[in-house]
Design an enzyme around this catalytic site. Structure first.
Site, mmCIF file in Angstrom:
data_model
loop_
_atom_site.group_PDB
_atom_site.id
_atom_site.type_symbol
_atom_site.label_atom_id
_atom_site.label_comp_id
_atom_site.label_asym_id
_atom_site.label_seq_id
_atom_site.Cartn_x
_atom_site.Cartn_y
_atom_site.Cartn_z
ATOM 1 N N TRP A 1 23.851 -17.880 37.031
ATOM 2 C CA TRP A 1 24.420 -19.031 36.312
ATOM 3 C C TRP A 1 24.594 -18.752 34.825
ATOM 4 C CZ3 TRP A 1 21.241 -23.919 38.252
ATOM 5 C CH2 TRP A 1 21.360 -24.019 39.643
ATOM 6 N N HIS B 1 21.311 -6.772 32.495
ATOM 7 C CA HIS B 1 22.684 -7.292 32.548
ATOM 8 C C HIS B 1 23.417 -6.833 31.284
ATOM 9 C CE1 HIS B 1 26.083 -10.008 32.505
ATOM 10 N NE2 HIS B 1 25.875 -10.175 33.792
ATOM 11 N N SER C 1 33.953 -10.707 38.179
ATOM 12 C CA SER C 1 35.082 -11.521 38.652
ATOM 13 C C SER C 1 35.244 -11.532 40.172
ATOM 14 C CB SER C 1 36.382 -11.084 37.971
ATOM 15 O OG SER C 1 36.273 -11.234 36.570
ATOM 16 N N GLY D 1 29.058 -14.364 38.759
ATOM 17 C CA GLY D 1 28.848 -15.187 37.573
ATOM 18 C C GLY D 1 29.600 -16.495 37.699
ATOM 19 N N GLY D 2 30.782 -16.553 37.101
ATOM 20 C CA GLY D 2 31.568 -17.785 37.040
ATOM 21 C C GLY D 2 31.673 -18.529 38.359
#
Ligand code: PGA
Length: 254
Positions: free
Chosen positions: A10, A98, A216, A237-238
């Site tokens: 997140w 990360h 992505s 992620g997103g």
């Protein structure tokens, strides 16, 4: 058989209310729709760990991780969180290295090696991130860069220890940019990492380690990327902030 894993990072998003809503939605959709046994790992900001732990009904498939931890066990490190604290909140995984930690917080390979040790000592699973920047990809030095990151942070481990690590290959140029590595580029790098581990340790050790792709990943590209032989899942992620998208990515393993 290597574990298939989809982990949702997140990053610095979600208030408690937003996090609870997202978690409940994901858990419901996983229960209702997911046919496979891929591990689903929520990786929220630290403040969510306890409330997530209380909301997970089936802890064998859905797990909790943290985005970082300190290399020391405890002490005067204002603002930091230790591995044992994460464990005491029900966490089982910790993302280490990360690219955002490397870039914005200056985390070096040497520091990451220490963090990996601390995480393993606390019987948690490190999700160790590696990946090249665009400049390296453009001059075709991505394997040298990633090889060095992996060697510097992991190759001091014993075979038993490294077998407990999850690796995430995340090309920096693909993170949050909408640009995904092609499934072939991901496969190529994952095979390279696995080969490096096989040479240092053994084929058995290399074959036991899950290597995730990140950058992505979306419902539209997950199936193709996950279908590659050396890709064992994704670090998302997103798309992990949208329950529908995140669960559709998990369903790419169906
Ligand atoms: P992204 O992030 O899916 O938003 O590209 C991946 C990550 O940073 O782990």
């Amino acid at each position: 058989m290597r574990k298939q894993i989809v982990a949702g990072n997140w990053k610095m998003n979600c208030t408690i209310e937003e996090g609870q809503k997202l978690t409940s939605e994901v858990v419901q959709l996983v229960q209702d729709e997911v046919q496979n046994e891929a591990e689903v790992i929520f990786v929220p900001p630290f403040i969510h760990l306890i409330s997530l732990n209380e909301r997970l009904p089936f802890k064998d498939q859905v797990l909790i991780g943290a985005q970082n931890c300190h290399q020391n066990e405890s002490g005067a490190f204002t603002g930091e969180i230790s591995a044992s604290m994460i464990k005491s909140c029900g966490g089982s995984h910790v993302i280490i290295g990360h690219s955002e930690r490397r870039e914005y917080f200056g985390e070096s390979d040497a520091l990451l090696a220490e963090k990996v040790n601390t995480v393993l000592k606390n019987e948690l699973t490190p999700i160790f991130c590696c990946g090249e920047r665009l400049e390296s990809r453009e001059i075709n030095t991505q394997e040298a860069v990633v090889g060095e990151q992996v060697r510097n942070a992991l190759f001091h481990l014993t075979p038993e220890e490294i077998s407990k690590v999850v690796i995430a290959y995340e090309p920096v140029w693909a993170i949050g940019t909408g640009k995904t590595a092609s499934a072939e580029q991901a496969q190529e790098m994952h095979a390279f990492i696995r080969q490096a581990i096989a040479e240092k340790y053994s084929t058995d050790v290399a074959d036991s380690i899950s290597i995730l792709y990140g950058g992505s990943v979306k419902p539209e590209n997950a199936k193709e990327i996950f279908s590659k032989p050396d890709v064992d899942g994704g670090l998302i992620g997103g798309a992990s902030l949208k329950s529908r998208d995140f669960v559709d990515i998990v369903k790419a393993f169906d």
